[in-house]
Enzyme design. Structure first.
Site, PDB file in Angstrom:
ATOM      1  N   SER A  64      34.971   5.630  75.231  1.00 42.23           N
ATOM      2  CA  SER A  64      36.299   5.073  75.543  1.00 42.23           C
ATOM      3  C   SER A  64      37.291   6.092  76.076  1.00 42.23           C
ATOM      4  O   SER A  64      38.352   5.712  76.583  1.00 42.23           O
ATOM      5  CB  SER A  64      36.910   4.429  74.298  1.00 42.23           C
ATOM      6  OG  SER A  64      36.237   3.240  73.990  1.00 42.23           O
ATOM      7  N   LYS A  67      38.419   5.527  79.480  1.00 41.56           N
ATOM      8  CA  LYS A  67      39.491   4.581  79.802  1.00 41.56           C
ATOM      9  C   LYS A  67      40.766   5.305  80.233  1.00 41.56           C
ATOM     10  O   LYS A  67      41.540   4.804  81.055  1.00 41.56           O
ATOM     11  CB  LYS A  67      39.809   3.697  78.580  1.00 41.56           C
ATOM     12  CG  LYS A  67      38.657   2.802  78.144  1.00 41.56           C
ATOM     13  CD  LYS A  67      38.930   2.159  76.779  1.00 41.56           C
ATOM     14  CE  LYS A  67      37.765   1.268  76.343  1.00 41.56           C
ATOM     15  NZ  LYS A  67      37.910   0.771  74.950  1.00 41.56           N
ATOM     16  N   TYR A 241      42.510   3.023  68.784  1.00 39.67           N
ATOM     17  CA  TYR A 241      42.057   1.746  68.239  1.00 39.67           C
ATOM     18  C   TYR A 241      43.082   1.192  67.251  1.00 39.67           C
ATOM     19  O   TYR A 241      44.283   1.255  67.509  1.00 39.67           O
ATOM     20  CB  TYR A 241      40.678   1.909  67.571  1.00 39.67           C
ATOM     21  CG  TYR A 241      39.622   2.404  68.516  1.00 39.67           C
ATOM     22  CD1 TYR A 241      39.426   1.817  69.767  1.00 39.67           C
ATOM     23  CD2 TYR A 241      38.812   3.477  68.172  1.00 39.67           C
ATOM     24  CE1 TYR A 241      38.450   2.276  70.637  1.00 39.67           C
ATOM     25  CE2 TYR A 241      37.822   3.935  69.037  1.00 39.67           C
ATOM     26  CZ  TYR A 241      37.649   3.330  70.265  1.00 39.67           C
ATOM     27  OH  TYR A 241      36.691   3.785  71.110  1.00 39.67           O
ATOM     28  N   VAL A 259      33.763   6.254  70.757  1.00 45.89           N
ATOM     29  CA  VAL A 259      32.802   6.112  69.658  1.00 45.89           C
ATOM     30  C   VAL A 259      31.669   7.129  69.718  1.00 45.89           C
ATOM     31  O   VAL A 259      30.832   7.181  68.815  1.00 45.89           O
ATOM     32  CB  VAL A 259      32.201   4.686  69.580  1.00 45.89           C
ATOM     33  CG1 VAL A 259      33.262   3.677  69.189  1.00 45.89           C
ATOM     34  CG2 VAL A 259      31.528   4.296  70.881  1.00 45.89           C
TER      35      VAL A 259
END
Lengths: 305, 305, 305, 305
Positions: A64, A67, A241, A259
């Protein structure tokens, strides 16, 4: 001046008791095989100096964290138009929840939850040219490392386990918020998540966000100064998150986690810091990595609060 | 050094086009009667210097900004124990929603949504002594102003319109997360929200959070340095209702707003800034006040990002 | 004995004021082109006698009514095993909502909301042989009409607008509750929904559920007596989208509707009744059809309550 | 004719293996003290004949079954006006959930979940006179038993544990859907729930709903024939908490249950049946009672499907 090398050495020792308390991501076999004992950390100062400890040169799956870089690319091309496709508010739900997405007509809360990253990538794919190459080349440029690449095994494994992301993409498409073909979008998304970089790579790649969008090291502005500030703000409120509040409380700097166990933190005006340790807490953030960053910002008095 | 007075004068002029775009809170008559045209701003530097413009000395209803000061009081007495009663994550829902509260067994997401403020106050009420006096005296001390008091008309009007807050209190009590009698809790809560302070008062009251918990002006530490940082972090991620992300993006500093039209912003290490303008945006934050703060942090380069 | 023909003639007249109050489904062009003025009704008595009025012999798109027949097929092959894949409780949400589906780990509430129909069909596709043929042949047998077939234009149009259903299928697959390939599943699902039948066909097809699973007309038992009762119970509590309660209150018999404007009602022990009128109410049920059935059960005293 | 006495004797024996699988309600001590081994059943035929077995004459706490009788009272006084205050659709959530209530602006889904019962009672309290007396007298009339009364200990215990119900009442009041003072409403609600009746009482009380609203035994019409049908329909779709679908599937008749372990079932045109056994399943319905009713409707072929 602070002795960063001594500090990193100290932290690498001090985090030892934290190992064994988290859990390595195992939703795909390729990630589950990474040894839980890995730990690396890299600091990249605005001055150009850098420091590392442990497995800081070993590439891992950035997941992630990608992103963040795709958001940079999109903002540099589309500016604030990205906010017509995705919000900039924390979601209050898990990164892969469809509930708010349905309630809010297919507009994801922010670019760092999965549907938001898909909408962001979808926008990028509207540009001419090969999006995978564009992303890979951008990461190579940021990391100053031509070896940066995707891990095909991880990518294919994620593609084979992408039902939840596909559900989000189709839900958004039903609301007109995805333009691309879902299969192509998902393949590109898995490509981006499967990129492998080291802590050293990531710290370098994060530097422009710490230095007003422009990096003397890279001799380039990747985004404008205002955009850099704003991306940092979105990172702080949405980057970790469903524990952004706890992370801001404990660590106090903008950061994006993956992750794969990596976290890239930005200390505005000063430096970027990357840490890697595969065991995750219940929210999907590196357990040991968070502890290491907490020590780091505490000892360097670099919390932004 | 920056000419803060000139800057405030400039901002007071520059925000004029923003009037008329928001809506004065009218859920109780006493708030609805405040003229929409009010505008005040006050800056309190760590050095002791202060600057004001417009209606900066006119007291107004601080409403939810009181949640910040009650949190300080609770943290100074109970430390991290407060986090057993309330979380520190953004909620992703409106400040008065019961949905997450039910799904998460009566533990509110953070101390700045209504149920979180009720749980925080409930903890404070466990101390010996009159909680109303304690809160009033604390605000007088922070504002260095013995005239700070509650507005009984506003308080009673809010008590008469407190069904939604009562619903939250009873829901939490059913989960064992409220100790006090709900009637007494609600009365105290309305007392706290109905406190009136001016921008000048608020800027002074916010100073300790900008200066590591200790304020030379007050000659006292209201919270520890670590607690000050952490309260700022909670403010940044949870302080602006359901637009914390947008506020961080645009303004870039920790802040707490109230439906009376006030916003108290903290610029760590430097100053506190209070602004007041009664028209609210769709999220319940001062429309003009947000614009004024955006200009302020932009022109003073004081975004923390 | 009641003069059913006179009753149908009366109803066809009496429903006239109800036209123009609903809205023809237009999410796919092929459905939107059906004239709003269509109205047909057919009654099939257990004795074998039947009665019709209006456009009762004109085939239309049965859409969700197909879910009922697929459930029959699945129960006849798999019995109560179907309830390991799908519940039998009303959902309280729209037929195409993903919220409960996520909260309940990919197990749909009942076989008549879209995800439930997909899970049911997925189970049927586990049988050897061509599922499309199996469904078509079953409908031909039930309707005693070899002309029953799918409408390829409707099927393809639905396939091209199937993002929301795909989202549900992928969400369920991520929870292990879909075995088949999602593309194949969706194509078969659109095939089933695009079947065209007339009121006359549907009334015949519904007869076995009114007569203990066995039909003398068909000279066959399609399900057991217990299964017929249970399917009727599921229809009554889940068959009319999010207005099962209102429908039970007004009409008082088990029924299944489709967005093509058809409703198939079962009057246990006595008869089956099919009605068709394309204008839909806000819940997706035929506006005029519901009114017609209300008159019918009221005048024949056939509410089961 | 069926030998009902022999059937009840058989069922009382046949349910023995089902004891021990449920759990007696213990959220208030007074309910928790009832012996788990209790079992009673009463059948009241339209003809006037009645049959009982076991502890059928022992009064127990009717709890939510009272909602049915209050709905009758309200419908007899206000007719369909009740549906402006409460819906008639299954909720899909637990009987005490606030989530849908918030999402649907304080209008409860149906009169049998707690907020719906509160809204119904609130409407009844708008009538002149003492509502408690009105309810008690109505139940005495229906049961033909002047000894029917509330259990003050249970009532007070429930009042002391009424936070969740208070939360619902205040949430509805914030939306303008409760007129009465919440304290008075809650007290009356606890009074109604704490009424004690025996299976024999309940079977008699339920008879009018089985016989078109009019009961020859009572020599009175409690509601109109249309209202009786409609109440039965609401019972079938909403009367068994979050397992209405399963209950309709297994038992197949309208019924209302209470956490005291009672269930009152209505078999339209024929009879009413009451059963009592304190152990509850996970949904709050009597475990053994449901099994007994399943046997009863199966053996008497009285499922309405």
């Amino acid at each position: 001046m602070l002795d960063y090398q001594a500090l990193l050495d100290y932290i690498a020792e001090a985090v030892q008791p934290h190992f064994g308390k988290g859990k390595v991501a195992n939703y795909i076999p390729a990630l589950g095989r990474v040894p839980a004992s890995k730990f690396g950390m890299a600091v990249q100062l605005a001055s150009g100096e850098s420091f590392t400890v442990g497995d800081a040169f070993e590439p891992f799956s950035i997941q992630s964290i990608s992103k963040l870089f795709v958001l940079e690319l999109v903002m540099s091309h589309f500016g604030d138009m990205v906010w017509t496709r995705v919000g900039k508010e924390p979601s209050g739900d898990r990164f892969n929840s469809l509930i708010k997405l349905e309630m809010e007509q297919g507009v994801p809360r922010n670019p760092f939850i999965n549907p938001g990253a898909l909408a962001t990538l979808d926008l990028l794919m509207g540009l001419k040219g090969d999006t995978k190459h564009r992303i890979r080349n951008y990461l190579r440029f940021l990391a100053m490392n031509e070896a940066v690449d995707t891990d095909a095994a991880v990518m294919n494994s994620e593609l084979a386990h992408s039902d939840l992301n596909r559900a989000m993409a189709h839900l958004m498409k039903s609301h007109g918020n995805i333009d691309q073909d879902v299969d192509t979008l998902l393949e590109t998304y898995c490509y981006q998540c499967a990129m492998t970089m080291s802590c050293k790579d990531l710290a370098l790649a994060g530097l422009p966000l710490a230095t007003g969008g422009y990096s003397a090291l890279h001799d380039a502005a990747v985004v404008s100064a205002a955009q850099a500030k704003r991306i940092n703000a979105v990172m702080l409120t949405c980057g970790m998150y469903d524990s952004v509040g706890s992370f801001a409380y404990r660590v106090g700097v903008p950061a994006k986690s993956g992750v794969g166990g990596g976290i890239l933190a930005v200390i505005p005006g000063k430096m970027s810091v990357a840490v890697w340790s595969p065991e995750l807490d219940q929210f999907g953030n590196s357990y040991v990595g968070t502890a290491a960053l907490e020590m780091f910002t505490s000892m360097t008095h670099s919390s932004i609060f």
